[in-house]
Design an enzyme around this catalytic site. Structure first.
Site, PDB file in Angstrom:
ATOM      1  N   ASP A 576     -17.133  19.807  -1.081  1.00 49.41           N
ATOM      2  CA  ASP A 576     -18.076  19.316  -2.092  1.00 49.41           C
ATOM      3  C   ASP A 576     -18.616  20.442  -2.950  1.00 49.41           C
ATOM      4  O   ASP A 576     -19.073  20.220  -4.069  1.00 49.41           O
ATOM      5  CB  ASP A 576     -19.222  18.542  -1.432  1.00 49.41           C
ATOM      6  CG  ASP A 576     -20.059  19.430  -0.527  1.00 49.41           C
ATOM      7  OD1 ASP A 576     -19.482  20.310   0.128  1.00 49.41           O
ATOM      8  OD2 ASP A 576     -21.294  19.230  -0.477  1.00 49.41           O
ATOM      9  N   GLN A 578     -16.675  23.017  -3.828  1.00 55.29           N
ATOM     10  CA  GLN A 578     -15.563  23.456  -4.673  1.00 55.29           C
ATOM     11  C   GLN A 578     -15.418  22.578  -5.915  1.00 55.29           C
ATOM     12  O   GLN A 578     -14.801  22.993  -6.893  1.00 55.29           O
ATOM     13  CB  GLN A 578     -14.258  23.423  -3.868  1.00 55.29           C
ATOM     14  CG  GLN A 578     -14.223  24.385  -2.696  1.00 55.29           C
ATOM     15  CD  GLN A 578     -12.959  24.207  -1.875  1.00 55.29           C
ATOM     16  OE1 GLN A 578     -11.896  23.875  -2.403  1.00 55.29           O
ATOM     17  NE2 GLN A 578     -13.072  24.409  -0.568  1.00 55.29           N
ATOM     18  N   CYS A 579     -15.936  21.379  -5.879  1.00 54.16           N
ATOM     19  CA  CYS A 579     -15.817  20.442  -6.996  1.00 54.16           C
ATOM     20  C   CYS A 579     -17.150  20.337  -7.734  1.00 54.16           C
ATOM     21  O   CYS A 579     -18.218  20.607  -7.178  1.00 54.16           O
ATOM     22  CB  CYS A 579     -15.389  19.063  -6.506  1.00 54.16           C
ATOM     23  SG  CYS A 579     -13.826  19.071  -5.623  1.00 54.16           S
ATOM     24  N   THR A 580     -17.061  19.931  -9.003  1.00 54.30           N
ATOM     25  CA  THR A 580     -18.269  19.694  -9.787  1.00 54.30           C
ATOM     26  C   THR A 580     -18.778  18.297  -9.449  1.00 54.30           C
ATOM     27  O   THR A 580     -18.233  17.293  -9.924  1.00 54.30           O
ATOM     28  CB  THR A 580     -17.978  19.805 -11.295  1.00 54.30           C
ATOM     29  OG1 THR A 580     -17.428  21.095 -11.555  1.00 54.30           O
ATOM     30  CG2 THR A 580     -19.244  19.619 -12.099  1.00 54.30           C
ATOM     31  N   VAL A 581     -19.788  18.240  -8.609  1.00 54.59           N
ATOM     32  CA  VAL A 581     -20.310  16.959  -8.153  1.00 54.59           C
ATOM     33  C   VAL A 581     -21.569  16.644  -8.955  1.00 54.59           C
ATOM     34  O   VAL A 581     -22.650  17.164  -8.681  1.00 54.59           O
ATOM     35  CB  VAL A 581     -20.609  16.980  -6.644  1.00 54.59           C
ATOM     36  CG1 VAL A 581     -21.118  15.605  -6.193  1.00 54.59           C
ATOM     37  CG2 VAL A 581     -19.374  17.378  -5.858  1.00 54.59           C
TER      38      VAL A 581
END
Length: 754
Positions: A576, A578-581
C-alpha cells in the site's frame, strides 16, 4: 428613340481566406460589439472571356462574365469609419493596381442568427445611401470618387460550426424617372483611327495612378495630344477648353466592371447621381464606359510596348439623358442587395468546415473557447502569455496527466514530460492519457506515451517525452553510474532552463529535491502538488528577485517547513506504500488547482515575484480584483484542500535559511562545486574542508556524515539545530507526578523545567 439605361449589378467574389480574417476580427476585435467596421473591396474593368476553337488562335466567341467585386483577407481597412458620419478623409481607398478600383466596405457583424435575420436591411441601405449623398453635397466625392461606391456586408459568423451567413449590398441611389440613353457605340468605332486608340493606352498609363474609378477625358483627334485626362474636380476646365481639333469632345468616364453588351456597370448609377446633384445644368452627358483598363495597363508594361489590336477594345461610349433632381419622385431611394445563387433576394451561407484542414479547425475551436473569456468575463486576460508558456512536467502519472490536459485547455503549446516508469495495467483507469494498449508488452515508457497521447488529442501541441530517472538524495550513486548520472543532471538542468514553469508531480519527496534546487537556481516558476489519501497541497515556490542575490526573503518551497532533509523513502515499503493510494477524485482537483495557480501567477504584473495575499484578503469573485493585483487577483502561496468536509484554505510560509533545497547555502554549494556537490547529497557523504565547523573523523580526505544526520542537514545547519534541541531536552528534568501520568497514559504536554 431614348431607352432606359440598364445596369449590370455587382456579384460578390469572396476569397476563402477572407472568412479566416472575419473570424479573427470577430474573436479578437469586435467580440460582442456590433458597430460597423471598415473593410476593403476591389473591382476591375469588365472584359469578356475568349472561347477558342480547335484551330490554334481561333476565337469562336467572347463570353460575358458577371461584374465582380472581390474581397479577400488582405483588404481589411483596419479602422472603423462609422464615427465619421460618412466616409470622408483621404485614406478611403486607392487603386490596388492601375486597372482596379479599391473601395470601402462596411461590415455589420451580428451576434446571433436571429439578429441577422431580423436586421432592418432596407434601413441599412438607406443609411449608407444618405452618406453617399452627404459625400456628394460636401464635395468629398468629387475629390475622392471611390466614395460613390461603398458596399455593405451583413454577416453572422457561427464560429463553432464555421458557418458564415452573409449578404452583400451595393447601395445605389436610384433615379425615378430613370435616366435614358440615345446611342451606344463601341469605343473602337467612335474614335477616328487605330493610332488614337493606342494614344488612349499611353494617356491612361500616365494618368492611372491618380484615377480612383471616375475621371474626365477630352478626345482631340488629329492633334498632337489626342487624349487629355482630368479629375472630376476639374469639370469646368475639362468642358470649358475649346481644344485643338475640330471634333474635340469631353466625356465623363469610369472604370466599368460590366462586360455585358448593353448593360452598363453598377458604379455608373451613383456617378450619374453625382452629376445631377453637382452639375444640375447638365441634362445630357457623353459617358465613356472604360472596360479596357487592364488591357491598357498590361500593354504599357515594359514587356509589352506594342500597339493594341483595335478589336481587343471593349469599352463603349453612351450618350445619357440625366434626370434632373427636381424631376425625381424621390431623391433618396436606394437599392442594391445582391441576389443569391438562386437569383432571389436572400442571404447566402458558406460552410467551410468540410473544406478546412481538421488541424486548423481544432486550433480555431480551442482559440474560440479561450477568446470567449475576453468577451465578457475577463477582457484584459493575456492569453498569448499563457499560450507561450513552456511547461516542464516532472512526473507523468495521475497528477501529470490531469495537469497536462488542463494546460492544453488553457492553450499552452509546449509541454514536456519527465518520467522513468512504464504504463502498467493499473494506470489507464486513473490516468487519462493512457489506454489499455499502452500497457501491453511490458508497457510503453510513460513520458513518451503521454506525449503521443497529447499529440493525438491536439496535433498542434509540441509535446515531448523524456525517459529519465531523477537522481535523489539518499539514493547512492555507484562508481559505475557516475557518467550516466552526470549526463542526467546536465540534461535535467538544460530542460529546466528551456522551460518557464516546472511542475513537481512525482510520488516521493526526494524526487522533487533536484528539480526544486534547479528551479530556484534558474529563477523559474515552480509549482508543487502532493496528495494524501483525502487531502492535497498545491503550492508555488518563491522566486529570488535577483539572480546574484539569493539572500533576500521570499516565499518558501516544498522543503522549507521540513526539519529533516529528504532521504530514501522508497526502500522497504509495503504494497500500500508502493502505490498512490488516494481517493480517485482528488488528483484532478489538485492538478487543476495547480494549473489555475499558474495562470493566476502569469496574469499578475509581478509574475513569479508576486507576494502572497494577506490573510483574509481572498476574493469572492473576479470582479473584486483590483487591476494592480492581476486579472485573477493575487496568487496564493499554498492551497490545501480536504475532501472531508470539502474544505480548502490558503496559507503562507516564508523561505527558511536552513532549507535543504532552496536556501542560499545550497545554491552557493552547487554553484561552487557543481556535480560534486550533488554526489555528496546523493551518497550522503561530505569532504572535510566543506564544513570545518563540523567535528568529523577524516579518512583519506572524506568521511561519513555524523551519525543520525544527513549531508544536507549538516550543510544547512539543521543538524546543529537538532543537536541543540537534543541538548535542551536532555537538560529537562521531569517531575515524579509527570512520570506517573506518563505511565498511566496521560498525554498532557505540560512539563516543568529545572
Amino acid at each position: 428613340m431614348s431607352q432606359i439605361v440598364q445596369f449590370e449589378p455587382f456579384s460578390s467574389t469572396i476569397e476563402p481566406e477572407f472568412w479566416a480574417g472575419l473570424a479573427h476580427h470577430k474573436l479578437h476585435s469586435a467580440r460582442l460589439d456590433t458597430a460597423r467596421a471598415g473593410i476593403r473591396g476591389e473591382f476591375v474593368g469588365g472584359r469578356r472571356h475568349a472561347v477558342r476553337g480547335s484551330t490554334a488562335g481561333e476565337v469562336v466567341q467572347r463570353v460575358a462574365v458577371p461584374a465582380r467585386l472581390r474581397v479577400s483577407q488582405g483588404i481589411w481597412s483596419g479602422s472603423d469609419d462609422s464615427s465619421s458620419g460618412g466616409n470622408g478623409g483621404d485614406d478611403n481607398g486607392a487603386s490596388a493596381q492601375p486597372s482596379g478600383v479599391t473601395v470601402t466596405g462596411h461590415l455589420y457583424n451580428t451576434n446571433t442568427i436571429e439578429e441577422f435575420k431580423k436586421y432592418d436591411k432596407g434601413e441599412l441601405l438607406r443609411g449608407v445611401g444618405a452618406e453617399i449623398l452627404e459625400d456628394i453635397s460636401s464635395g468629398r466625392a468629387t475629390t475622392a470618387p471611390e466614395l460613390l461606391w461603398p458596399f455593405v456586408l451583413l454577416s453572422f459568423s457561427d464560429l463553432k460550426k464555421y458557418h458564415f451567413y452573409h449578404w452583400f449590398g451595393f447601395p445605389a441611389v436610384t433615379a425615378d424617372p430613370p435616366d435614358t440613353y440615345e446611342t451606344m457605340t463601341p469605343l473602337s468605332s467612335h474614335v477616328g483611327s487605330e493610332t488614337d486608340l493606342d494614344a488612349l493606352r499611353v494617356a491612361y498609363a500616365d494618368y492611372a495612378a491618380s484615377i480612383h474609378g471616375a475621371f474626365l477625358v477630352r478626345y482631340q483627334p488629329s492633334t498632337s495630344r489626342v487624349w487629355q485626362l482630368y479629375s472630376l474636380a476639374e469639370w469646368d476646365a475639362a468642358f470649358a477648353e475649346a481644344g485643338e481639333g475640330e471634333h474635340a469632345e469631353t466625356m465623363l468616364a469610369f472604370i466599368d466592371p460590366s462586360s455585358h453588351a448593353s448593360r452598363l456597370g453598377w458604379p455608373l448609377r451613383n456617378l450619374l447621381t453625382w452629376v445631377r446633384h453637382t452639375h444640375a445644368e447638365t441634362r445630357r452627358v457623353r459617358v465613356l464606359c472604360f472596360r479596357d483598363a487592364a488591357l491598357c495597363a498590361a500593354s504599357s508594361s515594359a514587356q509589352q510596348q506594342s500597339k493594341i489590336d483595335p478589336s481587343a477594345f471593349e469599352s463603349i461610349v453612351v450618350d445619357i439623358n440625366v434626370t434632373a433632381v427636381a424631376d425625381l419622385k424621390s431623391a433618396t431611394s436606394v437599392s442594391g442587395w445582391e441576389r443569391n445563387e438562386r437569383d432571389k433576394l436572400a442571404p447566402r451561407m458558406v460552410n467551410l468546415s468540410s473544406t478546412m484542414d481538421p488541424v486548423r479547425l481544432a486550433e480555431s475551436a480551442l482559440d474560440l473557447n479561450l477568446q470567449l473569456m475576453r468577451w465578457r468575463l475577463a477582457p484584459s486576460i493575456d492569453l498569448a502569455k499563457i499560450a507561450g508558456t513552456r511547461a516542464l512536467l516532472v512526473g507523468a502519472g495521475t497528477l501529470g496527466a490531469y495537469a497536462a490536459r488542463a494546460l492544453l485547455a488553457w492553450g499552452v503549446r509546449k509541454i514536456t514530460f519527465i518520467d522513468n516508469g512504464r504504463v502498467s495495467f493499473s494506470n489507464p483507469p486513473r490516468q487519462p492519457l493512457y489506454e489499455f494498449e499502452d500497457t501491453l508488452g511490458g508497457g510503453k515508457p510513460k513520458a513518451e506515451a503521454a506525449a503521443e497521447a497529447m499529440r493525438r488529442i491536439f496535433p498542434n501541441v509540441d509535446a515531448q517525452g523524456v525517459q529519465m530517472s531523477i537522481p535523489m538524495p539518499g539514493h547512492a550513486v555507484s562508481p559505475a553510474e557516475l557518467d550516466s548520472t552526470r549526463l542526467t543532471v546536465e540534461k535535467l538542468d538544460g530542460l529546466v532552463q528551456e522551460h518557464d514553469v516546472v511542475f513537481l508531480l512525482t510520488d516521493s519527496r526526494e524526487s522533487r529535491w533536484l528539480p526544486t534546487m534547479l528551479g530556484t537556481l534558474h529563477r523559474k516558476i515552480v509549482i508543487c502538488v502532493a496528495l494524501g489519501f483525502d487531502s492535497y497541497v498545491a503550492m508555488r515556490h518563491g522566486v529570488y528577485p535577483d539572480a546574484d542575490d539569493v539572500s533576500r526573503s521570499r516565499l518558501g518551497c516544498y522543503f522549507c517547513n521540513d526539519v529533516v532533509a529528504p532521504t530514501d523513502s522508497l526502500t522497504d515499503r509495503t504494497l500500500d506504500q508502493q502505490c498512490t493510494v488516494t481517493r480517485p477524485g482528488l488528483a484532478p482537483i489538485a492538478s487543476g488547482t495547480a494549473v489555475e495557480l499558474l495562470t493566476t501567477i502569469l496574469q499578475h504584473p509581478l509574475g513569479g515575484l508576486a507576494p502572497a495575499p494577506a490573510s483574509g484578503s481572498n476574493l469572492e469573485s473576479l470582479s473584486d480584483a483590483p487591476e494592480q493585483e492581476g486579472v485573477f487577483g493575487v496568487p496564493d502561496h499554498q492551497i490545501r484542500g480536504y475532501l472531508v468536509g470539502f474544505r480548502q484554505h490558503a496559507i503562507v510560509g516564508q523561505s527558511s535559511d536552513m532549507c535543504t533545497a532552496c536556501s542560499p547555502k545550497i545554491i552557493a554549494a552547487y554553484r561552487e562545486h557543481g556535480f560534486e556537490f550533488l554526489l555528496r547529497a546523493f551518497n550522503n557523504t561530505l569532504v572535510a574542508e566543506d564544513m570545518p565547523h563540523v567535528p568529523i573523523a577524516v579518512e583519506d580526505g572524506a568521511a561519513n556524515v555524523p551519525e543520525g544526520y544527513s549531508y544536507l542537514e549538516t550543510l544547512t545547519g539543521l543538524a546543529a539545530l537538532h543537536r541543540q534541541t537534543d541538548d535542551i531536552m536532555a537538560d529537562i528534568e521531569w517531575s515524579d507526578a509527570e512520570d506517573a501520568d506518563a505511565a498511566a497514559g496521560d498525554t498532557d504536554d505540560d512539563f516543568e523545567a529545572v
